[in-house]
Scaffold this active site. Structure first.
Site, short mmCIF file in Angstrom:
data_model
loop_
_atom_site.label_atom_id
_atom_site.label_comp_id
_atom_site.label_asym_id
_atom_site.label_seq_id
_atom_site.Cartn_x
_atom_site.Cartn_y
_atom_site.Cartn_z
N ALA A 230 4.23 2.18 8.65
CA ALA A 230 4.86 2.69 7.44
C ALA A 230 5.71 3.92 7.74
O ALA A 230 6.82 4.07 7.22
CB ALA A 230 3.81 3.02 6.39
N LYS A 231 5.22 4.80 8.59
CA LYS A 231 5.99 5.99 8.93
C LYS A 231 7.20 5.64 9.80
O LYS A 231 8.24 6.28 9.70
CB LYS A 231 5.09 7.01 9.64
N SER B 49 -1.41 0.47 10.29
CA SER B 49 -0.54 0.35 9.12
C SER B 49 0.19 1.65 8.83
O SER B 49 1.37 1.65 8.45
CB SER B 49 -1.35 -0.08 7.90
N TYR B 50 -0.48 2.77 9.05
CA TYR B 50 0.14 4.07 8.82
C TYR B 50 1.32 4.28 9.77
O TYR B 50 2.40 4.72 9.36
CB TYR B 50 -0.89 5.17 9.00
N CYS B 51 1.12 3.97 11.05
CA CYS B 51 2.20 4.12 12.03
C CYS B 51 3.41 3.26 11.65
O CYS B 51 4.55 3.70 11.72
CB CYS B 51 1.72 3.72 13.42
#
Length: 238
Positions: A147-148, A143-145
């Site tokens: 979002a970034k 999810s972080y990847c």
């Protein structure tokens, strides 16, 4: 006196960036969730703070109103630095976890920039601390990847729109940094991780030189030109 606002002001990069900007003569307004840690930063000098959670509704308006209460009429530098990750498969995320993560990492930086436009006059700079994972897929942090990656594309387009207003945008892409980002997810620092001081030094140099994008370390820029970008997959090594 110039004024800068830094989100995620109590974290590794944010805290050091507050110090560096104050040393350059800025009045710095820090934004963070933990009041006690924001209070500690007042010892650095010309520092004010706003306690705010970027995942909350209308947080950009709250920050703008607080700046008005401080008497801030112009922002010379806005640093969208706050961010966090969740280490779990996408199917294990709750709806709230996914929504909040995208709000803080991708949406809040754009919302805050839009809300603070009246203070960002010609010659101001907006800094977006993104991540090298915008160009790769890290299965441990899906999810972080995502979002970034979203923030990368949002800021590429925002840069064009803000240019017409005389506002500079600087995008920052660090590799893994030795901060709470990993420890709060019960992850050891990956091999090759860099120090937060390296990122702050690169940001300050970028501001001085008016750079549009900054990769830390510099060779990380090569990842943009991989033939199979943006589906390159990277697994952390410990």
């Amino acid at each position: 006196m110039k004024t800068a606002l830094v989100t995620g002001a109590t974290g590794g990069i944010g805290r050091l960036l507050v110090r560096a900007l104050i040393e350059k003569g800025f009045h710095v307004v820090g934004v963070g969730r933990r009041k006690e840690r924001l209070e500690e930063l007042k010892s650095l000098g010309n520092f004010s703070y706003i306690v705010a959670d970027l995942s909350e509704p209308n947080v950009a308006r709250k920050i703008a109103d607080s700046l008005g209460e401080f008497g801030v009429k112009r922002l010379d530098v806005l640093v969208n630095n706050a961010g966090y990750a969740i280490r779990k498969p996408l199917l294990d995320h709750t709806d709230e976890e996914l929504e909040n993560l995208f709000k803080v990492n991708a949406l809040a930086p754009v919302e805050l920039t839009r809300k603070l436009l009246p203070l960002l006059g010609e010659g101001s700079t907006v800094v977006f601390v993104i991540s090298g994972v915008a160009f790769v897929n890290v299965p441990e942090l899906p999810s972080y990847c995502a979002a970034k990656g979203a923030l990368h594309y949002l800021t590429v387009n925002l840069e064009r729109e803000l240019k017409d207003r005389g506002i500079q945008v600087m995008r920052v892409y660090p590799k893994q940094v030795k901060t709470e980002f990993f420890t709060r997810n019960n992850m050891p620092y990956p091999k090759g991780s860099i120090e937060p001081e390296d990122v702050v030094e690169a940001i300050m140099r970028g501001l001085e030189k008016g750079k549009r994008e900054v990769f830390v370390p510099g060779y990380l820029k090569l990842i943009k030109y991989l033939p199979n970008w943006p589906v390159f997959t990277y697994r952390f090594r410990y």
